[in-house]
Design an enzyme around this catalytic site. Sequence first.
Site, mmCIF file in Angstrom:
data_model
loop_
_atom_site.group_PDB
_atom_site.id
_atom_site.type_symbol
_atom_site.label_atom_id
_atom_site.label_comp_id
_atom_site.label_asym_id
_atom_site.label_seq_id
_atom_site.Cartn_x
_atom_site.Cartn_y
_atom_site.Cartn_z
ATOM 1 N N GLY A 1 21.680 33.706 -17.160
ATOM 2 C CA GLY A 1 23.026 34.250 -17.102
ATOM 3 C C GLY A 1 23.217 35.436 -18.025
ATOM 4 C CB THR A 2 24.548 35.500 -21.464
ATOM 5 O OG1 THR A 2 25.651 34.640 -21.142
ATOM 6 C CG2 THR A 2 24.984 36.490 -22.498
ATOM 7 C CB CYS B 1 35.432 27.463 -13.505
ATOM 8 S SG CYS B 1 35.903 29.069 -14.182
ATOM 9 C CB ALA C 1 38.791 34.180 -20.245
ATOM 10 N N GLY D 1 38.224 34.412 -15.168
ATOM 11 C CA GLY D 1 39.240 33.744 -14.358
ATOM 12 C C GLY D 1 38.929 33.782 -12.878
HETATM 13 C C1 LIG Z 1 30.829 36.565 -17.366
HETATM 14 C C2 LIG Z 1 30.480 35.212 -16.835
HETATM 15 C C3 LIG Z 1 31.015 34.779 -15.621
HETATM 16 C C4 LIG Z 1 30.705 33.517 -15.116
HETATM 17 N N1 LIG Z 1 31.220 33.132 -13.901
HETATM 18 C C5 LIG Z 1 30.849 31.934 -13.372
HETATM 19 C C6 LIG Z 1 31.270 31.534 -12.071
HETATM 20 O O1 LIG Z 1 31.967 32.276 -11.380
HETATM 21 N N2 LIG Z 1 30.902 30.311 -11.586
HETATM 22 C C7 LIG Z 1 30.108 29.464 -12.329
HETATM 23 O O2 LIG Z 1 29.785 28.380 -11.879
HETATM 24 N N3 LIG Z 1 29.662 29.826 -13.559
HETATM 25 C C8 LIG Z 1 30.010 31.036 -14.100
HETATM 26 N N4 LIG Z 1 29.536 31.397 -15.343
HETATM 27 C C9 LIG Z 1 28.665 30.480 -16.095
HETATM 28 C C10 LIG Z 1 27.200 30.835 -15.927
HETATM 29 O O3 LIG Z 1 26.801 30.724 -14.573
HETATM 30 C C11 LIG Z 1 26.310 29.925 -16.792
HETATM 31 O O4 LIG Z 1 26.508 28.582 -16.403
HETATM 32 C C12 LIG Z 1 26.624 30.048 -18.251
HETATM 33 O O5 LIG Z 1 26.921 31.385 -18.586
HETATM 34 C C13 LIG Z 1 25.478 29.570 -19.157
HETATM 35 O O6 LIG Z 1 24.321 30.326 -18.987
HETATM 36 P P1 LIG Z 1 23.920 31.579 -19.931
HETATM 37 O O7 LIG Z 1 24.049 31.140 -21.340
HETATM 38 O O8 LIG Z 1 22.530 31.931 -19.514
HETATM 39 O O9 LIG Z 1 24.889 32.671 -19.613
HETATM 40 C C14 LIG Z 1 29.848 32.666 -15.854
HETATM 41 C C15 LIG Z 1 29.321 33.104 -17.070
HETATM 42 C C16 LIG Z 1 29.612 34.356 -17.573
HETATM 43 C C17 LIG Z 1 29.020 34.773 -18.869
#
Ligand SMILES: Cc1cc2nc3c(=O)[nH]c(=O)nc-3n(C[C@H](O)[C@H](O)[C@H](O)COP(=O)(O)O)c2cc1C
Lengths: 266, 266, 306, 306
Positions: free
Chosen positions: D268-269, D133, D73, D75
């Site tokens: 991502g993660t 988001c 989160a 934000g």
């Molecule tokens: C710490 C963090 C920050 C994120 N910030 C954004 C963001 O600013 N904009 C967005 O569209 N998605 C954001 N996401 C979502 C990721 O882009 C992605 O859609 C989501 O984490 C699923 O992919 P993953 O399981 O490979 O992390 C964020 C995810 C994480 C973990």
Amino acid sequence: MSQQMQARILFNEQVGPDVFRMVVEAPEIAKEVKSGQFFHVRCGAEYDPLLRRPISIHQYRSKTGELFFLYQVKGKGTALLSQMRPGEYVDLMGPLGNGFSLKKGNGLYVLVGGGIGIAPLLSVAQDIKKQGFEIVTLLGAQSRSHVYVEDDFRLYSDQIFIWTVDGSSGLKGLVTHMLPEVIRTCNINQILTCGPHGMLKEVAQQAMAANIPCQVSLEEKMGCGVGACLSCACSIKVPEDSAFTYKKVCVDGPVFEAEEVIWDEE
Amino acid sequence: MSQQMQARILFNEQVGPDVFRMVVEAPEIAKEVKSGQFFHVRCGAEYDPLLRRPISIHQYRSKTGELFFLYQVKGKGTALLSQMRPGEYVDLMGPLGNGFSLKKGNGLYVLVGGGIGIAPLLSVAQDIKKQGFEIVTLLGAQSRSHVYVEDDFRLYSDQIFIWTVDGSSGLKGLVTHMLPEVIRTCNINQILTCGPHGMLKEVAQQAMAANIPCQVSLEEKMGCGVGACLSCACSIKVPEDSAFTYKKVCVDGPVFEAEEVIWDEE
Amino acid sequence: MKNKPSLAVNIGGLKMNNPVMTASGTFGFGKEYAPYLDLNRLGAIVVKGTTLKPKAGNKVPRIAETPAGMLNAVGLENPGVDYFLAHEMPFLKQHDVPVVVNIAGNSAADYAELAARLDREEGIAALEVNISCPNVKQGGIAFGTQCSMAQDVIGAVRKVTQLPLIAKLSPNVTSIVEIAKSVEEAGADAVSLINTLLGMSIDAKTRKPRLANIVGGLSGPAVKPVALRMVWQVAGAIDIPIIGMGGIMTAEDAVEFLIAGASAVAVGTANFVNPHATMDIVNGIEQYLEEEGMKDIHELIGSLQI
Amino acid sequence: MKNKPSLAVNIGGLKMNNPVMTASGTFGFGKEYAPYLDLNRLGAIVVKGTTLKPKAGNKVPRIAETPAGMLNAVGLENPGVDYFLAHEMPFLKQHDVPVVVNIAGNSAADYAELAARLDREEGIAALEVNISCPNVKQGGIAFGTQCSMAQDVIGAVRKVTQLPLIAKLSPNVTSIVEIAKSVEEAGADAVSLINTLLGMSIDAKTRKPRLANIVGGLSGPAVKPVALRMVWQVAGAIDIPIIGMGGIMTAEDAVEFLIAGASAVAVGTANFVNPHATMDIVNGIEQYLEEEGMKDIHELIGSLQI
Ligand SMILES: Cc1cc2nc3c(=O)[nH]c(=O)nc-3n(C[C@H](O)[C@H](O)[C@H](O)COP(=O)(O)O)c2cc1C
Ligand SMILES: Cc1cc2nc3c(=O)[nH]c(=O)nc-3n(C[C@H](O)[C@H](O)[C@H](O)COP(=O)(O)OP(=O)(O)OC[C@H]3O[C@@H](n4cnc5c(N)ncnc54)[C@H](O)[C@@H]3O)c2cc1C
Ligand SMILES: Cc1cc2nc3c(=O)[nH]c(=O)nc-3n(C[C@H](O)[C@H](O)[C@H](O)COP(=O)(O)OP(=O)(O)OC[C@H]3O[C@@H](n4cnc5c(N)ncnc54)[C@H](O)[C@@H]3O)c2cc1C
Ligand SMILES: Cc1cc2nc3c(=O)[nH]c(=O)nc-3n(C[C@H](O)[C@H](O)[C@H](O)COP(=O)(O)O)c2cc1C
Ligand code: FES
Ligand code: FES
């Protein structure tokens, strides 16, 4: 009765390129197990991998209270299992399933094992030998390095034939090639088999054609191992008016009579 | 430069009821690290636990290429870490963060550590000693059994005082009780501190009141460790017109000047 | 002697000695786990989803493991209500534990017929109406994702039974709060959340789905954060009690659901991993209450500190 | 000499040498991971969600680990579009890798203003419109859960930019297919799925939420089955390409998304766990194609065997 326990590991040694033998101490259980039964094994303490893994009894020694498992490293679960060390404890649930039941007669027994499917057959061989019967063992493998614990089988088998797909050890080809000859030339009480589905089907059909009792040990992905989750359905002939279409590998099996199984389903 | 590597474990021994010291071989890195920096450590190969864990440099030996970590078993990650054995490899990312920077002067240095927060201070003590300065060390712990590596600190400290909350070792009470006296009686170049947030705040406020330079090592839950995920925000004073409200513990810290930190936020 | 804290809860008329239930479909009909635990120590047993007629279920593979979770597509295999009453209830009746029957159907009329049939039977403590099973083509999930259909089913069942009526909701919705409100309005005495999240797994080597049914329901620790969030959201929006579930493996997990606002919990996938998980959880909750100096579980329920 | 298989893809006008992108918010502005990998080898860099004005983001704790996953989160903390263009773009422009800017706002007008601003800038290869988001109170998630609002935002952005326009969708909906269809209709050139699942974590000891924001977005391997299912469902329903994401840790995971119908993937993660995950995935996909005797990645895309 089946239970959950922490069993101390006595050995956990590599016996092939990707195969390990684990020996654990479980005195009470070692007295009760039946060949062909299995244990549901927790391979790690965290949630990945999450589920238990079914592993057959490979050998049991009631006197010393030892249980043996022979397992192939396939994925996460078995990889973690292979990293466990003597002195550590492994979380077991079992014994589970029905096990093999020997059909008496004045002939001999034929064991047909393919790949890691040989695991439960050593225990069966021991049982049969204890009762003084003759054993013909047919083991199939991909290649020389995939022939495991051959010596242990030699100990109990009156005759043993190794088949490898590439011919690098024993005879070249599928283990089922030899079965017609064995069936023709021997007086067989029963065929007991475990291995890949295609092999089981071939063995079952030859046995049924020759009217020889045959038990097969089936595999299916398992959740609970105790009949509660209905994951492990397998196609077994049931009466027309039954409320069930499938049986469960975990509690109704893993050992079934060849003629019970519906082999045509894919 | 920071890198990801597999470092061979030389030792991983228990030094307290729940505290371990791990020594790894990382010759290139051991030359580059700065006291107060940390490594982001992968504690298991599967996905539970998923994230790396930040662990400070406890000691480094450039000559032998050894890195030391001192860590407390808190949850899943550190528990898995404690089960690793010499000869195995641990996945490290680092060195990360800024590290302590010593403020020169003609006085002495005061180290204040609480709980496992003492970990990075030993490395600092080594640095200071190398430069020939005097060190007064104040270590706080819950009880006698939570006083770790005291002897190592004695090696470098000119004076050392142990405080335990229950009085079972050293003096009874919080380590910060003694600070006013130390401040009054010593000519202090700088105070360097790491430990629970409440302790840091108390130390920082005393230092600021006495106009003594003070560096604190902060903690926050971390995702990436490299400034990419914005998990580790901390409240640091920034210019009014800045585009940022927070700084990042992982790249802007973990070490901050006491007066930079906004201590009132909860 | 110190008094043990009270763990008893009343879920819309379903009285239990403790808040720990089994999750439908993961505990068979109880007998399967009898070797591993004392069934009488459970808050309640929720049996496998039951339909009017026997159902064969889906082809295998029916499960696939995923990181910290599992997918299942059993497809509601069950022997039908008549078989259940004739062959499974007698064993359950020998025990002193409330039996909750989880029911499913293809239409509101199906559900009502089944509920009416069960309402006449002795020994059934409550009905859990599964309007959320993602594994059957017809009906099933659709009921649980639209408020109007959810209301139809719950309303139809409500008309034919006096038994405590629990609506089991699907998490595969935009607003779990709206669905929960609509079943409350339709007369449900409690809600169960969550059923499984719809998921999929593919074998990169064969390029085939790992489930014969292609998609299946995700359960286990992986889904816990989603479940906990839904329980918390719904707890703030309805007045009937919530049975929380989804990834509960330990007493600590269960406590988290109670804190979020669940009045009871159900344990599903955990049974497969640890056959006496339910007992560990009952004991662990009791211990938690003692350590926290709480005399009654109701002090814990909904106690989230914000 | 054997020819390497072609990994190039075109995502609605965004041309990439390979299908491996970074997921917004997990890769900062690229420079943070530069010590660990060659940024030029990425298919594209998707930067942290950007808004018109700087945003402070939420209080800490901003993350919590969960089984095989994490909640965040943050934000939408970001320094605002002006700072981004002045201080982050120059570094990115030194590289030979497409830069995708992820944008967020509180109203369709906000989004449009931001898009118009970015449309005028050089070096931006595409816009990813985050209508999903879950971590901001206003707007954010609501846009992504209702078709009409999703359409408003995408429509407004479409009017002001010729850049390839990617709509990033929320998985917290009853029908991801409906939302995907509506943004396709509104003029999106591609869709990204999935953003995070809304979840929650509670500390049983303190009885407090583990995130200051109470709820947060779940990502990581735990969500992969849900993400894969959504990609597969949407692939069967729309004609524009899909960028698949959610729990991709390895090349095998990425291959599964491609098989399900994604034309590209975002990581991502995984970056947090393995800083050169993206490189391992590019290499692993290439190796997979070679082993399978495929000459072009398009043979793999949507190749699920049913
Ligand atoms: C710490 C963090 C920050 C994120 N910030 C954004 C963001 O600013 N904009 C967005 O569209 N998605 C954001 N996401 C979502 C990721 O882009 C992605 O859609 C989501 O984490 C699923 O992919 P993953 O399981 O490979 O992390 C964020 C995810 C994480 C973990
Ligand atoms: C009754 C029975 C007895 C068995 N006995 C043995 C034995 O003695 N030695 C041995 O090496 N193997 C045995 N197997 C197979 C063994 O259970 C699998 O190889 C093992 O579960 C693979 O787990 P993994 O984590 O290494 O692989 P993964 O591929 O990572 O497993 C992923 C998932 O698939 C399941 N799975 C994979 N293969 C099988 C399979 N063949 N059967 C059931 N589930 C599977 C796993 O349980 C897990 O849920 C037996 C299987 C059954 C059903
Ligand atoms: C810069 C820095 C340096 C550190 N150095 C040391 C050290 O030298 N020795 C030592 O014992 N500990 C140190 N810590 C604390 C250590 O990182 C945590 O105790 C550890 O992450 C706990 O992980 P766990 O899996 O055992 O516990 P869990 O409670 O299971 O962890 C759950 C989650 O919370 C995070 N977490 C929990 N506590 C902390 C914490 N205090 N700081 C950051 N994240 C946390 C974990 O990373 C994980 O994501 C340091 C922390 C930071 C930020
Ligand atoms: C194998 C399996 C079968 C299930 N069958 C049913 C069912 O018949 N009816 C039902 O309402 N829920 C069924 N569920 C869902 C569970 O009752 C529970 O809601 C879900 O698994 C989440 O809890 P868990 O994570 O603790 O397993 C089943 C779940 C699993 C894993
Ligand atoms: S594994 Fe659960 S019923 Fe067989
Ligand atoms: S941990 Fe990711 S920004 Fe600090």
